[in-house]
Motif scaffolding. Structure first.
Motif: not given
Length: 305
Positions: A166-170, A215-217, A160-164, A139-144
């Protein structure tokens, strides 16, 4: 908090009969989910139990659960959290105990099996956050641009896993008033090197058009599939739907609760009450709005989202 709980665990070892509440508090930590802490406390009760029959043991566990729920009402042990997660974890463990009783005829053998399986369940539960994070990576893609709300350990692990990877997102996150839980989440995200923007709770609709997904908990998942989360989650979901943005709630299965609310007011015993501002009056000298008494909380506590 971790240091406090560690020292409390050491003190508990020297207590002859620690209460289930003491056990529960000692297990709570920033990384320990409330249902898992409750199950670990119930396992400690079982370990110390002098019951000689299955019925006696079940009675002790029911009393321990009731003691936990009462203590949470009286002492605000959960802070700004609801009791739904605590109740779902305790209920899950009670069902597990009942099912295990049917598999064994000998009480001592059954008790040992319960303890072994219970500790295994706790270990599995602690790893569930990581598994959810791995499943959510599609669900978490590059530049999203991701919007989240409040502080969620599961959501933090996903990002955290997405950042590790090397995905670029904000990330965009509302303040999360009244306690400002959005700031806590933003600090954690910034420490991971993830670009994060804190916005006003009232500015969600303004920023939603720039968001790719939400995305929420969740503190609990009720029987019809609704998620109970930080107050403000519901309006974010409505806003996301209006903008046709995907909205995901990430939660462990031990948070599934056996309640069936029909509206936002259907489970008042589980949610902290909120205070409303008194009617505003016009200040004749400065022309600004004044609130009588000068104090108040808007939308405090947690609500269903």
């Amino acid at each position: 908090e971790i240091e406090y709980n560690s020292s409390r665990r050491r003190r508990l070892k020297h207590m002859e009969h620690p209460s289930v509440v003491d056990e529960f508090i000692s297990y709570l930590s920033p990384e320990m989910a409330i249902p898992v802490a409750a199950i670990k406390a119930m396992l400690s009760v079982m370990q110390r139990s002098t019951a000689t029959t299955m019925m006696e043991l079940q009675t002790e566990l029911r009393e321990a659960k009731a003691e936990l729920m009462t203590a949470c009402d009286a002492n605000d042990l959960l802070g700004n959290k609801t009791k739904i997660a605590l109740e779902s974890g305790s209920e899950l463990f009670s069902k597990y105990v009942t099912r295990c009783f049917l598999d064994f005829q000998d009480f001592d053998e059954c008790k040992q099996a319960l303890l072994q399986r219970g500790h295994k369940f706790v270990e599995t539960s602690l790893g569930s956050r990581r598994r959810i994070a791995e499943l959510a990576q599609g669900f978490v893609r590059d530049n999203c641009v991701v919007m989240t709300h409040s502080y969620s350990r599961v959501v933090l692990e996903i990002l955290k896993v997405a950042a590790s990877s090397n995905k670029n997102f904000s990330v965009i996150i509302p303040e999360g008033r009244p306690e400002g839980s959005g700031y806590e989440a933003a600090e954690k995200l910034a420490a991971l090197g993830i670009p994060v923007t804190i916005i006003l709770d009232s500015a969600v609709a303004f920023h939603m058009e720039n968001v790719d997904l939400v995305i929420v908990g969740a503190e609990g998942v009720v029987e019809e599939g609704g998620a109970v989360s930080k107050i403000g989650t519901y309006q974010i979901a409505l806003c996301a739907a209006a903008h046709q943005k995907p909205f995901y709630a990430a939660a462990e299965s031990y948070k599934f609760a056996r309640i069936f609310p029909l509206n936002q007011r259907d489970f008042p015993d589980h949610c902290n009450s909120y205070k409303e501002f008194e009617p505003c009056t016009k200040d004749r000298t400065g022309g600004t709005d004044q609130r009588p008494g000068g104090k108040g909380e808007a939308g405090g506590g947690n609500g269903g989202g």
